[in-house]
Motif scaffolding. Structure first.
Motif: not given
Length: 282
Positions: A44-62, A136-142
């Motif tokens: 599949n073609r997949v986009l992760v949108i990192d909506l968490d200011p900590q940016g952990n999803a961005s880090t994990a994806l390099g 897939l949208i990674d939301c902040p913990p709020s």
């Protein structure tokens, strides 16, 4: 990393999945990036949108996400095109990321006076022209305006629940917010997937929590549990998902299986709607 054998059915239209739980430490970001990588590895073609200011999803994806990198902040607040900030994930073919930078920390407040503040992400996704199977949208913990933007943009809410004491605490508020957004802003929104994370089969507590969650949510709960795993925890520090860090680990195999369930359930739901046996999500 190249795609695995046995591609999964691709959805007829882009499935936008919001990974949300205002409780921290439940495996939300871990679930976002590993499900995304699993779906991409299945063709599949997949986009992760990192909506968490900590940016952990961005880090994990390099993905580089220092302050000067064009990011989802620029899309929400500066009206940049989503295509201007999306980057390919080097390790996984077919996987892309719209990174978060620390600028996003102020976005909740900056969005308040803006016109149509709840639907800015929705409009950005609508204008994105590259074909995608999943977002897939990674939301902040709020449950603030960033999470509301995600809920207006998508149809499916994915809730990771850790197999620990107080697992269901706070979920009532999340479900009420889903109801509110569905009632006022996005009638397609529904909880489609509950994923049990940090499961330790050796403990009685884990099986009790799993049983309680399955009783409470029923069919939304995936059969696959994500185990408590050192490999899953280590992978982000190397800028990787567990799928590339240790593809044969129990964590990697579990996320691949969870992704398979999600894809097949989506296909089954689509067929049911086409044949008129069920109504679409309310």
């Amino acid at each position: 990393m190249h795609r695995t054998q046995g591609a999964l059915p691709r959805p007829e239209q882009t499935r936008i999945m919001i990974v949300a739980n205002q409780k921290g430490g439940v495996g939300k970001t871990t679930t976002t990036v590993n499900l995304a990588a699993s779906l991409a590895l299945h063709g599949n073609r997949v986009l992760v949108i990192d909506l968490d200011p900590q940016g952990n999803a961005s880090t994990a994806l390099g993905i580089d996400h220092h302050a000067d990198v064009p990011s989802i902040y620029d899309v929400l607040l500066e009206s940049k095109q989503l295509s201007e900030v999306v980057q390919p994930v080097v390790d996984v073919e077919g996987l892309f990321c719209a990174p978060a930078t620390i600028d996003l920390a102020g976005a909740e407040i900056e969005l308040v006076p803006m016109v149509a503040r709840e639907s800015r992400l929705h409009r950005a996704i609508e204008a994105y022209e590259q074909p995608l199977d999943y977002i897939l949208i990674d939301c902040p913990p709020s449950l603030g305006l960033l999470t509301v933007n995600a809920m207006v943009a998508g149809a499916e809410v994915v809730i990771p629940i850790q197999c620990e004491y107080y697992a269901l605490e706070g979920l009532g508020q999340l479900l009420r917010n889903v109801d509110l957004v569905r009632g006022h802003l996005n009638p397609r929104l529904h909880v489609s997937t509950i994923l049990l994370t940090m499961y330790d089969g050796r403990t009685r507590l884990a099986s009790q929590v799993a049983e309680e969650v399955r009783t409470h949510f029923g069919q939304e709960v995936l059969r696959t549990n994500i185990p408590r795993s050192v490999r899953i925890s280590e992978a982000p520090s190397y800028g990787q998902t567990v799928l590339t860090y240790d593809p044969n680990s129990s964590g990697a195999l579990s996320y691949l299986e969870a992704a398979r369930e999600i894809a097949l359930r989506g296909q089954s739901a689509q067929q049911s709607i086409q044949h008129g046996t069920v109504e679409g999500p309310q």
